[in-house]
Enzyme design. Structure first.
Site, PDB file in Angstrom:
ATOM      1  N   LYS A   1      -9.552   5.372   4.123  1.00 62.06           N
ATOM      2  CA  LYS A   1      -8.272   4.686   4.236  1.00 62.06           C
ATOM      3  C   LYS A   1      -7.866   4.219   2.848  1.00 62.06           C
ATOM      4  CE  LYS A   1      -6.098   0.986   6.912  1.00 62.06           C
ATOM      5  NZ  LYS A   1      -6.327  -0.379   7.412  1.00 62.06           N
TER       6      LYS A   1
ATOM      7  N   LYS B   1     -15.518  -2.078   3.711  1.00 63.12           N
ATOM      8  CA  LYS B   1     -14.885  -2.545   2.480  1.00 63.12           C
ATOM      9  C   LYS B   1     -15.971  -3.240   1.679  1.00 63.12           C
ATOM     10  CE  LYS B   1     -10.254  -3.445   4.409  1.00 63.12           C
ATOM     11  NZ  LYS B   1      -9.395  -4.514   4.989  1.00 63.12           N
TER      12      LYS B   1
ATOM     13  N   GLU C   1       0.811  -1.224   0.000  1.00 64.23           N
ATOM     14  CA  GLU C   1       0.000   0.000   0.000  1.00 64.23           C
ATOM     15  C   GLU C   1       0.844   1.273   0.000  1.00 64.23           C
ATOM     16  OE1 GLU C   1      -2.698  -0.425   3.245  1.00 64.23           O
ATOM     17  OE2 GLU C   1      -3.707  -2.143   2.353  1.00 64.23           O
TER      18      GLU C   1
END
Length: 412
Positions: free
Chosen positions: A382, A331, A199
């Protein structure tokens, strides 16, 4: 209203080079919604299965055989599209068609509807008349399942510009901390290769404590005070350390083991010492009572469930009943369809559980989750800090700042 005229898919690759599916939904033969599904490396046992038998080709085969069932539906009819997906797959975890397919079909349909209506996606997904930006939350130092051997056991150390007043300032501060951390790491280790995890967080050979200290130092070097202008967060991803047979948390890289009580103390010490605004999955995915202990102790920290709640409405209800968290990750691909995810978001909002909309470690360059974060009144987004697939989400927030409907930052 615009109606679906065609739906088709293809195999593409995500940011880790793994196969995934991209779905095109056309409405009225002209309005294209296109979505490429992401995938995670740190995966909760109760989240949706990405692909049947791990093969995206099987998902596409099922879609091709059943594409006509979607044709003629209004592309904005999220419930109707979801219902057809559930006709094709009656399992709770989308093991027949794959949660990635459900993710891509439902979001692509809504994007097509948004284009047909001339409105941004976030507005199509919400009945609200005004919105606030979620704070970008980004990985500055990575370990665990997102980085290689020698890196910390802790999966993510994160930065959030909690004192910023605009989305532009928030993104800029996160970037500046990420850059400063590289300089600090290079001083600490002249042989640091500038390696990064999945990430975009730096992936140095450090133990957990040193990694946290160096991350704090990068903030302080820029004149920031932890807990004011900026705040650190940690994704412990503790399920990756949990050993069911030993009933202990095994920190292989650091060389120690924690009992349940020691793990709670371990997380609590980090939250206190580094004034964390955000603590994700500090215990394993079924430790509801242990999470409740941390939630009670740290009411001003977003004690967040990810593997704990897996964007599942029913599991979230259990967490709410047990007061196991005060925040939860959203998510969409954990849930499967966008309809499932929005039901989860509604349940969270009604029970004062703060939402953090999140990317996955294996991402595409799509930016629809920036809209989903806005539409669900998420407190944070995020999505990382660097890397094309991460910056795409941040750049979309900057574009959206031109909309008068979005004013200011969310209240954490």
């Amino acid at each position: 209203m615009a109606k679906i005229s065609s739906i088709e898919g293809r195999i593409l690759y995500n940011s880790r080079g793994s196969k995934t599916v991209e779905i095109d939904v056309h409405s009225d033969n002209q309005f294209l919604g296109r979505v490429c599904a992401p995938s995670g490396a740190s995966v909760g046992k109760y989240e949706a299965v990405s692909f049947p038998n791990g093969k995206p080709e099987e998902s596409l085969k099922i879609l091709k055989e059943n594409a006509q069932k979607f044709v003629g539906l209004e592309s904005s009819d999220l419930k109707g599209i979801h219902d057809i997906l559930k006709e094709l797959d009656g399992t709770e975890n989308y093991s027949v068609i794959g949660g990635a397919l459900a993710f891509a079909v439902t979001i692509a349909s809504m994007e097509s509807a948004a284009k047909a209506s001339g409105e941004p996606l976030f507005k199509i997904l919400s009945s609200e008349s005004s919105f606030k930006f979620p704070f970008p939350l980004g990985n500055i130092l990575g370990g665990g399942a997102h980085a290689g051997p020698g890196t910390p056991d802790i999966q993510e150390i994160l930065i959030c510009a909690t004192g910023s007043k605009t989305i532009e300032e928030s993104i800029e501060i996160n970037l500046s901390v990420h850059k400063e951390l590289r300089r600090v790491l290079e001083k600490e280790d002249p042989n640091f290769t500038n390696g990064r995890g999945d990430e975009g967080g730096w992936a140095p050979k450090l133990d957990n404590q040193k990694a946290l200290e160096i991350s704090a130092k990068a903030c302080e070097n820029l004149g920031f005070t932890l807990g004011k202008e900026v705040s650190l967060g940690v994704d412990f991803a503790s399920s990756t350390q949990w050993d069911e047979e030993k009933t202990k948390y095994i920190y292989d890289r650091a060389g120690f083991e924690n009992s349940t009580g020691e793990q709670i103390d371990f997380a609590a010490n980090i939250i206190e010492k580094f004034k964390l605004i955000y603590a994700e999955d500090a215990v394993h995915e079924e430790a509801f009572e242990d999470m409740a202990e941390l939630t009670k102790k740290f009411p001003d920290t977003l004690v967040t469930g990810d593997d704990l709640t897996v964007t599942n409405k029913n599991i979230l209800k259990k967490a709410i009943d047990g007061k196991s968290c005060n925040a939860a990750i959203l998510k969409v691909n954990q849930a499967g369809s966008l309809f499932d995810a929005l039901e989860f978001a509604d349940e969270a909002t009604q029970n004062n559980i703060k939402l953090i909309t999140s990317h996955r470690s294996g991402e595409s360059t799509d930016s629809q989750i920036s809209h989903i974060g806005l539409a669900t009144k998420s407190k944070m987004l995020k999505v990382g800090i660097v890397g094309g697939e991460r910056v795409a989400k941040l750049n979309e927030l900057l574009r959206l700042s031109e909309h008068d409907l979005i004013r200011g930052m969310a209240e954490i």
